[in-house]
Design a protein around this motif. Structure first.
Motif, mmCIF file in Angstrom:
data_model
loop_
_atom_site.group_PDB
_atom_site.id
_atom_site.type_symbol
_atom_site.label_atom_id
_atom_site.label_comp_id
_atom_site.label_asym_id
_atom_site.label_seq_id
_atom_site.Cartn_x
_atom_site.Cartn_y
_atom_site.Cartn_z
ATOM 1 N N UNK A 1 0.846 -1.189 0.000
ATOM 2 C CA UNK A 1 0.000 0.000 0.000
ATOM 3 C C UNK A 1 0.883 1.241 0.000
ATOM 4 N N UNK A 2 0.272 2.367 -0.318
ATOM 5 C CA UNK A 2 0.973 3.633 -0.122
ATOM 6 C C UNK A 2 1.306 3.768 1.361
ATOM 7 N N UNK A 3 2.408 4.457 1.660
ATOM 8 C CA UNK A 3 2.862 4.603 3.032
ATOM 9 C C UNK A 3 1.779 5.186 3.931
ATOM 10 N N UNK A 4 1.550 4.557 5.087
ATOM 11 C CA UNK A 4 0.537 5.001 6.047
ATOM 12 C C UNK A 4 1.176 5.802 7.179
ATOM 13 N N UNK A 5 0.438 6.760 7.693
ATOM 14 C CA UNK A 5 0.833 7.386 8.954
ATOM 15 C C UNK A 5 0.491 6.430 10.090
ATOM 16 N N UNK A 6 1.052 6.666 11.261
ATOM 17 C CA UNK A 6 0.724 5.827 12.420
ATOM 18 C C UNK A 6 -0.764 5.903 12.727
ATOM 19 N N UNK A 7 -1.357 7.063 12.547
ATOM 20 C CA UNK A 7 -2.784 7.244 12.803
ATOM 21 C C UNK A 7 -3.619 6.418 11.829
ATOM 22 N N UNK A 8 -3.216 6.428 10.547
ATOM 23 C CA UNK A 8 -3.946 5.648 9.544
ATOM 24 C C UNK A 8 -3.779 4.150 9.786
ATOM 25 N N UNK A 9 -2.564 3.750 10.155
ATOM 26 C CA UNK A 9 -2.331 2.326 10.427
ATOM 27 C C UNK A 9 -3.163 1.849 11.605
ATOM 28 N N UNK A 10 -3.279 2.681 12.635
ATOM 29 C CA UNK A 10 -4.105 2.320 13.778
ATOM 30 C C UNK A 10 -5.563 2.176 13.370
ATOM 31 N N UNK A 11 -6.043 3.106 12.543
ATOM 32 C CA UNK A 11 -7.430 3.028 12.082
ATOM 33 C C UNK A 11 -7.657 1.773 11.256
ATOM 34 N N UNK A 12 -6.664 1.405 10.472
ATOM 35 C CA UNK A 12 -6.787 0.241 9.585
ATOM 36 C C UNK A 12 -6.775 -1.068 10.369
ATOM 37 N N UNK A 13 -5.789 -1.251 11.234
ATOM 38 C CA UNK A 13 -5.567 -2.550 11.879
ATOM 39 C C UNK A 13 -6.339 -2.754 13.185
ATOM 40 N N UNK A 14 -6.565 -1.706 13.948
ATOM 41 C CA UNK A 14 -6.993 -1.879 15.341
ATOM 42 C C UNK A 14 -8.454 -2.278 15.514
ATOM 43 N N UNK A 15 -9.238 -2.212 14.474
ATOM 44 C CA UNK A 15 -10.665 -2.470 14.651
ATOM 45 C C UNK A 15 -11.179 -3.557 13.707
ATOM 46 N N UNK A 16 -10.290 -4.419 13.260
ATOM 47 C CA UNK A 16 -10.711 -5.545 12.421
ATOM 48 C C UNK A 16 -11.536 -6.521 13.255
ATOM 49 N N UNK A 17 -12.569 -7.076 12.656
ATOM 50 C CA UNK A 17 -13.441 -7.979 13.406
ATOM 51 C C UNK A 17 -13.168 -9.450 13.110
ATOM 52 N N UNK A 18 -12.718 -9.786 11.896
ATOM 53 C CA UNK A 18 -12.454 -11.176 11.543
ATOM 54 C C UNK A 18 -10.969 -11.455 11.365
ATOM 55 N N UNK A 19 -10.250 -10.547 10.754
ATOM 56 C CA UNK A 19 -8.815 -10.724 10.606
ATOM 57 C C UNK A 19 -8.121 -10.514 11.945
ATOM 58 N N UNK A 20 -7.309 -11.477 12.345
ATOM 59 C CA UNK A 20 -6.546 -11.337 13.574
ATOM 60 C C UNK A 20 -5.243 -10.611 13.327
ATOM 61 N N UNK A 21 -4.723 -10.001 14.362
ATOM 62 C CA UNK A 21 -3.439 -9.305 14.314
ATOM 63 C C UNK A 21 -2.480 -10.092 15.193
ATOM 64 N N UNK A 22 -1.743 -11.014 14.587
ATOM 65 C CA UNK A 22 -0.879 -11.874 15.383
ATOM 66 C C UNK A 22 0.109 -12.619 14.515
ATOM 67 N N UNK A 23 1.175 -13.106 15.136
ATOM 68 C CA UNK A 23 2.215 -13.837 14.411
ATOM 69 C C UNK A 23 1.726 -15.213 14.002
ATOM 70 N N UNK A 24 2.527 -15.850 13.164
ATOM 71 C CA UNK A 24 2.246 -17.149 12.580
ATOM 72 C C UNK A 24 1.197 -17.024 11.490
#
Length: 415
Positions: A335-358
């Protein structure tokens, strides 16, 4: 069945039809379903029991004295494996078309043990620049400290790999597609050069699994899987496997594992074996979902590039199409480079996609990736935001709805 209006689906369907004509997919699917002891060998039970053990009794003092005669193949002490361990190893050996398989405590342990088994102080290791970050840390922090020289090469090096060998090169470590950037390595070219130099070839083949690529059939000496991922498929165990073409290599690796005290839990072996039964149908769903998600990502104006070797415009497509029977659910999106604020908006409120290793489990994952800090021999675009996507087993329409909401949040804070 093709997904409606999906321009990428016929890539996979065509590959599957080619393999079906040779009956190779059926054989692999059947092996995955039935691999291991026959029910008649265990009182009619379908799955091997869980044998937990440390101490093993012997009937005579002579048998006890000779117990290490069975070190490589028999149950002699819990550390070296039980019948549960060997049942899983046998099933994976059949999938890999391997002489022998060793089960380890994790994928990281499998990579470390396999590499260390063939290297000593003063030796030289050639490693693809795209190897998994934790594998690379082992090379840098352990192998170097023990006196092993390491050179990283561009995974797209091709025939020029010949120039990288030294008189003391003893092993070549590969991962294809590469970690994070999904580069394809021309494995037969590397194998030919390594064989001429007398070096052992090893590959982390976790992305494809033995269903979609069998490295040993292409001349690689050692094939490694993180059983934590697709082999298990349920994100609840740690496991690795090392499969080999020759018995002597197996004995070297098992000697190393025994001296380091590395052992896989019988309970984890049981769960991995149970997961193996559904590997074929899970992999088919993973790749179908990946293609559906890729089709959606490709229509988003923020997406600069999709990294997935099964796409016709991917630089590794020709190698993938020549050697692989399919593609898994893991891919990269730039993607085009995100600001920290945009990245937080993108990742922090996903309902089905998990944010985790593996990855490799039933659940979908979406995480930011940072390949540049660990790359020295291959270019990385610094002006993009790389995210790694694992397409799980959910309904793809629900996953797309989750992504639509994430992109809407990101756009809202950047507009």
């Amino acid at each position: 069945m093709k997904a409606d209006n999906n321009p990428y689906t016929d890539i996979i369907d065509d590959k599957k039809s080619q393999k079906s004509a040779k009956k190779e997919v059926l054989r692999q699917a059947t092996i995955a379903t039935h691999g291991g002891p026959r029910p008649s060998e265990q009182a009619g039970m379908l799955n091997p029991p869980v044998y937990r053990a440390s101490t093993v009794f012997y009937p005579t003092v002579e048998a006890y004295k000779r117990r290490h005669d069975g070190y490589y193949d028999d149950v002699i002490y819990g550390l070296y494996g039980t019948k549960t361990t060997f049942a899983l190893a046998d099933a994976i050996s059949k999938l890999e078309n391997s002489s022998d398989t060793l089960i380890t405590s994790s994928g990281t342990a499998a990579n470390a043990l396999a590499a260390a088994a063939f290297l000593s102080a003063g030796d030289h290791l050639l490693a693809a620049d795209c190897v998994y970050g934790t594998t690379r840390k082992f090379f840098e922090t352990i192998l170097k400290r023990f006196g092993v020289e390491i050179t990283y090469f561009n995974p797209r090096i091709g025939d020029d790999i010949r120039t990288e060998f030294r008189r003391n090169t003893r092993a070549v470590f590969l991962e294809s597609p590469g970690s994070q950037l999904f580069e394809m390595i021309d494995i037969p070219v590397v194998v030919e050069s390594a064989r001429a130099a007398g070096a052992v070839t090893l590959i982390d083949n976790t992305w494809a699994t033995p269903l979609y690529y069998r490295p040993l059939d292409h001349g690689v000496d050692v094939s490694i899987q993180s059983g934590t991922k697709y082999i298990s498929g349920h994100s609840d165990i740690m496991l690795g496997s090392i499969s080999v073409r020759s018995r002597s290599h197996f004995e070297q690796i098992k000697d190393m594992a025994g001296r380091w005290g590395n052992s896989a839990s019988p309970d984890d072996c049981y769960l991995a074996h149970r997961g193996l039964r559904t590997l074929d149908v899970r992999m088919e769903r993973h790749q179908q979902n990946a293609l559906r998600l890729i089709e959606w990502f490709a229509r988003q104006p923020e997406v600069a590039r999709i990294r997935y070797p099964a796409l016709k415009d991917d630089p590794g497509y020709d190698v993938w199409r020549r050697d692989y029977a399919g593609a898994s659910g893991l891919f990269g999106v730039e993607l085009a480079r995100m600001s920290d604020h945009a990245a937080s908006a993108f990742f922090d409120h996903l309902s089905l996609f998990g944010l985790g290793s593996s990855w490799g489990g039933y659940e979908s994952l979406l995480v930011p990736a940072w390949p540049k800090p660990v790359r020295v021999a291959s270019a990385v675009d610094e002006d993009c935001e790389l995210i790694r996507v694992h397409a799980g087993l959910e309904d793809p329409a629900d996953l797309i709805a989750d992504l639509e909401a994430a992109f809407a949040r990101m756009r809202a804070v950047t507009s």
